[in-house]
Motif scaffolding. Structure first.
Motif, PDB file in Angstrom:
ATOM      1  N   PRO A 126       0.724  -1.329  -0.165  1.00 23.12           N
ATOM      2  CA  PRO A 126      -0.021   0.048   0.139  1.00 23.12           C
ATOM      3  C   PRO A 126       1.039   1.050  -0.132  1.00 23.12           C
ATOM      4  CG  PRO A 126      -0.879  -1.564   1.374  1.00 23.12           C
ATOM      5  CD  PRO A 126       0.677  -1.956   1.266  1.00 23.12           C
ATOM      6  N   LYS A 127       0.292   2.291  -0.529  1.00 23.08           N
ATOM      7  CA  LYS A 127       1.198   3.586  -0.633  1.00 23.08           C
ATOM      8  C   LYS A 127       1.469   4.165   0.523  1.00 23.08           C
ATOM      9  CE  LYS A 127      -0.612   4.237  -5.383  1.00 23.08           C
ATOM     10  NZ  LYS A 127       0.599   3.710  -5.887  1.00 23.08           N
ATOM     11  N   SER A 128       2.479   5.096   0.542  1.00 20.29           N
ATOM     12  CA  SER A 128       2.623   5.962   2.063  1.00 20.29           C
ATOM     13  C   SER A 128       1.421   6.607   2.467  1.00 20.29           C
ATOM     14  CB  SER A 128       3.700   6.903   1.450  1.00 20.29           C
ATOM     15  OG  SER A 128       5.078   6.313   0.951  1.00 20.29           O
ATOM     16  N   LYS A 129       1.515   6.498   3.967  1.00 20.26           N
ATOM     17  CA  LYS A 129       0.321   7.154   4.767  1.00 20.26           C
ATOM     18  C   LYS A 129       1.004   8.586   5.111  1.00 20.26           C
ATOM     19  CE  LYS A 129      -2.454   6.257   8.782  1.00 20.26           C
ATOM     20  NZ  LYS A 129      -2.887   5.418   9.732  1.00 20.26           N
ATOM     21  N   LEU A 130       2.123   8.453   5.231  1.00 24.20           N
ATOM     22  CA  LEU A 130       2.807   9.699   5.763  1.00 24.20           C
ATOM     23  C   LEU A 130       3.308  10.754   4.772  1.00 24.20           C
ATOM     24  CD1 LEU A 130       5.544   7.970   8.334  1.00 24.20           C
ATOM     25  CD2 LEU A 130       3.237   9.030   8.849  1.00 24.20           C
ATOM     26  N   SER A 131       3.262  12.066   4.938  1.00 26.93           N
ATOM     27  CA  SER A 131       3.779  12.844   4.054  1.00 26.93           C
ATOM     28  C   SER A 131       5.293  12.990   3.934  1.00 26.93           C
ATOM     29  CB  SER A 131       3.500  14.400   4.400  1.00 26.93           C
ATOM     30  OG  SER A 131       3.952  14.661   5.562  1.00 26.93           O
ATOM     31  N   LYS A 132       5.915  13.528   2.902  1.00 27.29           N
ATOM     32  CA  LYS A 132       7.484  13.555   3.000  1.00 27.29           C
ATOM     33  C   LYS A 132       7.942  14.096   4.035  1.00 27.29           C
ATOM     34  CE  LYS A 132      11.049  12.588   0.333  1.00 27.29           C
ATOM     35  NZ  LYS A 132      12.079  12.889   1.064  1.00 27.29           N
ATOM     36  N   GLU A 133       7.742  15.081   4.438  1.00 21.22           N
ATOM     37  CA  GLU A 133       7.912  15.809   5.902  1.00 21.22           C
ATOM     38  C   GLU A 133       7.743  14.903   6.921  1.00 21.22           C
ATOM     39  OE1 GLU A 133       6.112  19.668   6.539  1.00 21.22           O
ATOM     40  OE2 GLU A 133       7.796  19.996   8.321  1.00 21.22           O
ATOM     41  N   GLU A 134       6.895  14.047   7.176  1.00 25.88           N
ATOM     42  CA  GLU A 134       6.505  13.346   8.223  1.00 25.88           C
ATOM     43  C   GLU A 134       7.623  12.072   8.167  1.00 25.88           C
ATOM     44  OE1 GLU A 134       2.054  13.927   9.290  1.00 25.88           O
ATOM     45  OE2 GLU A 134       2.644  12.614   7.767  1.00 25.88           O
ATOM     46  N   PHE A 135       7.780  11.676   6.897  1.00 26.89           N
ATOM     47  CA  PHE A 135       8.800  10.619   6.550  1.00 26.89           C
ATOM     48  C   PHE A 135      10.066  10.878   6.987  1.00 26.89           C
ATOM     49  CE2 PHE A 135      11.628   8.531   3.715  1.00 26.89           C
ATOM     50  CZ  PHE A 135      11.405   7.215   3.801  1.00 26.89           C
ATOM     51  N   ASN A 136      10.405  12.130   6.499  1.00 30.28           N
ATOM     52  CA  ASN A 136      12.120  12.425   7.109  1.00 30.28           C
ATOM     53  C   ASN A 136      11.958  12.723   8.595  1.00 30.28           C
ATOM     54  OD1 ASN A 136      12.791  12.808   4.435  1.00 30.28           O
ATOM     55  ND2 ASN A 136      12.239  14.617   3.814  1.00 30.28           N
ATOM     56  N   GLU A 137      11.139  13.249   9.224  1.00 33.70           N
ATOM     57  CA  GLU A 137      11.099  13.482  10.476  1.00 33.70           C
ATOM     58  C   GLU A 137      11.107  12.121  11.415  1.00 33.70           C
ATOM     59  OE1 GLU A 137       7.556  15.512  11.662  1.00 33.70           O
ATOM     60  OE2 GLU A 137       8.410  17.531  10.898  1.00 33.70           O
TER      61      GLU A 137
END
Length: 219
Positions: A151-162
């Motif tokens: 399934p695709k990412s649930k987090l935003s790119k910013e949340e992912f990096n955090e």
């Protein structure tokens, strides 16, 4: 007139590059790929990696340096796995990317333990992080195809990096605390063995237990 032709040629060229990029991944022949299940997600993998050990939360072919797909289901496993790889001295490159709706980051390293290059690809799917590792020095179309099954990412790119940054920071902090606790314990044992279990030795042992308690409180 010439300027218009040049502009149109550039636009067409960019469009062709985009189509080529999409086709490179979508044209992967998966007719003989092997089905595996990791963390209740059905993946398909190239046949050369088939026949490995498939548990509920991971799949391994030989070892993680040959091919492995691991679900990092809790903060501890995510912190320890990602933190170790992100700070590995054998890394020679790191690359961020987007793979079919998944945020991802790849670490490339020359592993002396196996004497070959290893890629660790971390991606997030529906809030869970996964580590895809294999013998290789790039993220090719086949590896991207594996990621695309989840399934695709649930987090935003910013949340992912955090999340990645926090895991790395906590891992480094944990390693420092473990080293300090080890040094305190060794100092105490040395003093005790030499018959000098004085107040300083008791103080060091107290610090040791303090660090161990602090470690447990975060798990």
């Amino acid at each position: 007139m010439n300027k218009k032709i040049i502009f149109l040629a550039c636009v067409i060229g960019i469009a062709l590059l985009s189509v080529s990029y999409i086709s490179a991944e979508s044209d992967v022949d998966t007719s003989d790929w092997v089905n595996i299940t990791v963390n209740d997600i059905n993946f398909q993998i190239p046949p050369e990696y088939g026949g490995g050990r498939n548990a509920s939360g991971d799949y391994l072919f030989n070892n993680v340096f040959t091919f492995g797909l691991v679900a990092l289901e809790n903060n501890k496993s995510f912190r320890n796995n990602y933190g170790y790889e992100a700070t590995n001295e054998e890394n020679y490159d790191v690359e961020e990317m987007e793979i079919d709706g998944h945020h991802a980051v790849a670490y490339y390293s020359n592993r002396s333990i196996v004497n070959h290059t290893v890629t660790y690809l971390y991606f997030e799917s529906n809030g869970t992080f996964y580590a895809l590792s294999y013998d290789g020095d790039d993220v090719n179309s086949s590896m991207k195809k594996i990621v695309s099954y989840s399934p695709k990412s649930k987090l935003s790119k910013e949340e992912f990096n955090e999340k990645l940054n926090k895991a790395q920071e906590e891992y480094i902090e944990d390693q420092i605390e473990q080293e300090e606790a080890y040094q305190y314990e060794q100092a105490y044992r040395e003093g005790y063995n030499q018959g000098r279990s004085d107040s300083r030795g008791g103080e060091l042992l107290g610090y040791y237990f303090f660090y161990k308690l602090g470690q447990r409180s975060r798990y």
